[in-house]
Design a protein around this motif. Sequence first.
Motif, PDB file in Angstrom:
ATOM      1  N   ARG A  40       0.802  -1.225  -0.068  1.00  0.00           N
ATOM      2  CA  ARG A  40      -0.059   0.026   0.005  1.00  0.00           C
ATOM      3  C   ARG A  40       0.891   1.261  -0.069  1.00  0.00           C
ATOM      4  O   ARG A  40       1.900   1.468   0.286  1.00  0.00           O
ATOM      5  CB  ARG A  40      -1.071   0.067   0.916  1.00  0.00           C
ATOM      6  N   LYS A  41       0.363   2.218  -0.480  1.00  0.00           N
ATOM      7  CA  LYS A  41       1.186   3.418  -0.635  1.00  0.00           C
ATOM      8  C   LYS A  41       1.072   4.403   0.849  1.00  0.00           C
ATOM      9  O   LYS A  41       0.404   3.737   1.697  1.00  0.00           O
ATOM     10  CB  LYS A  41       0.176   4.579  -1.447  1.00  0.00           C
ATOM     11  N   PRO A  65      -3.230   3.061   9.247  1.00  0.00           N
ATOM     12  CA  PRO A  65      -3.023   1.744   8.876  1.00  0.00           C
ATOM     13  C   PRO A  65      -4.148   0.958   8.174  1.00  0.00           C
ATOM     14  O   PRO A  65      -3.927  -0.018   7.428  1.00  0.00           O
ATOM     15  CB  PRO A  65      -2.809   0.850  10.460  1.00  0.00           C
ATOM     16  N   ALA A  66      -5.275   1.459   8.020  1.00  0.00           N
ATOM     17  CA  ALA A  66      -6.381   0.976   7.587  1.00  0.00           C
ATOM     18  C   ALA A  66      -7.275   2.027   6.640  1.00  0.00           C
ATOM     19  O   ALA A  66      -7.321   3.197   7.192  1.00  0.00           O
ATOM     20  CB  ALA A  66      -7.308   0.248   8.167  1.00  0.00           C
ATOM     21  N   THR A  67      -7.859   1.781   5.494  1.00  0.00           N
ATOM     22  CA  THR A  67      -8.489   2.773   4.736  1.00  0.00           C
ATOM     23  C   THR A  67      -9.987   2.954   5.726  1.00  0.00           C
ATOM     24  O   THR A  67     -10.477   3.808   5.368  1.00  0.00           O
ATOM     25  CB  THR A  67      -8.945   2.076   3.129  1.00  0.00           C
ATOM     26  N   GLY A  68     -10.532   1.989   6.218  1.00  0.00           N
ATOM     27  CA  GLY A  68     -11.858   2.197   6.862  1.00  0.00           C
ATOM     28  C   GLY A  68     -12.963   1.900   5.985  1.00  0.00           C
ATOM     29  O   GLY A  68     -14.098   1.855   6.291  1.00  0.00           O
ATOM     30  N   ILE A  86     -12.550  -0.551  -0.458  1.00  0.00           N
ATOM     31  CA  ILE A  86     -11.132  -0.191  -0.839  1.00  0.00           C
ATOM     32  C   ILE A  86     -10.050  -1.106  -0.263  1.00  0.00           C
ATOM     33  O   ILE A  86      -9.249  -1.507  -1.066  1.00  0.00           O
ATOM     34  CB  ILE A  86     -11.094   1.219  -0.236  1.00  0.00           C
ATOM     35  N   HIS A  87     -10.162  -1.555   0.936  1.00  0.00           N
ATOM     36  CA  HIS A  87      -9.296  -2.613   1.436  1.00  0.00           C
ATOM     37  C   HIS A  87      -9.116  -3.777   0.498  1.00  0.00           C
ATOM     38  O   HIS A  87      -7.954  -4.109   0.332  1.00  0.00           O
ATOM     39  CB  HIS A  87      -9.648  -3.104   2.823  1.00  0.00           C
ATOM     40  N   GLN A 112      -5.745  -4.771  -1.531  1.00  0.00           N
ATOM     41  CA  GLN A 112      -5.206  -5.823  -1.487  1.00  0.00           C
ATOM     42  C   GLN A 112      -4.923  -6.915  -2.405  1.00  0.00           C
ATOM     43  O   GLN A 112      -4.028  -7.496  -2.653  1.00  0.00           O
ATOM     44  CB  GLN A 112      -6.204  -7.074  -0.203  1.00  0.00           C
ATOM     45  N   GLU A 113      -6.132  -7.000  -3.374  1.00  0.00           N
ATOM     46  CA  GLU A 113      -5.540  -7.434  -4.954  1.00  0.00           C
ATOM     47  C   GLU A 113      -4.762  -6.988  -5.699  1.00  0.00           C
ATOM     48  O   GLU A 113      -3.953  -7.732  -6.028  1.00  0.00           O
ATOM     49  CB  GLU A 113      -7.056  -7.625  -5.734  1.00  0.00           C
ATOM     50  N   GLU A 114      -4.662  -5.760  -5.390  1.00  0.00           N
ATOM     51  CA  GLU A 114      -3.444  -4.965  -6.179  1.00  0.00           C
ATOM     52  C   GLU A 114      -2.196  -5.355  -5.530  1.00  0.00           C
ATOM     53  O   GLU A 114      -1.063  -5.629  -6.250  1.00  0.00           O
ATOM     54  CB  GLU A 114      -3.568  -3.473  -6.323  1.00  0.00           C
ATOM     55  N   LEU A 115      -2.165  -5.280  -4.120  1.00  0.00           N
ATOM     56  CA  LEU A 115      -0.946  -5.854  -3.576  1.00  0.00           C
ATOM     57  C   LEU A 115      -0.332  -7.109  -4.140  1.00  0.00           C
ATOM     58  O   LEU A 115       0.821  -7.309  -4.117  1.00  0.00           O
ATOM     59  CB  LEU A 115      -1.074  -5.670  -2.125  1.00  0.00           C
TER      60      LEU A 115
END
Length: 73
Positions: A45-46, A51-54, A58-59, A63-66
């Motif tokens: 993550r950027k 620590p989390a998007t909320g 979006i999470h 996660q998929e992009e990571l």
Amino acid sequence: RDLANRHSGAELVWAQEEPENQGAYRFLWHHLRRLFGVEPVFAGRKESAAPATGSFKIHQREQEELIRQALGI
């Protein structure tokens, strides 16, 4: 060092779920570069103040992009 020598053409990727400024990457990247002789590629993550998007959606997207970044797909 032996691992780096056996796979000299491999890309070194550091994957972490935390944002770049909150995990171990910033502490370890220079050690990895020295040990392996290449700049590690960060997959995660950027930078973020939280620590989390909320947001679960979006999470999940992050996660998929990571995972795609870490696996090079």
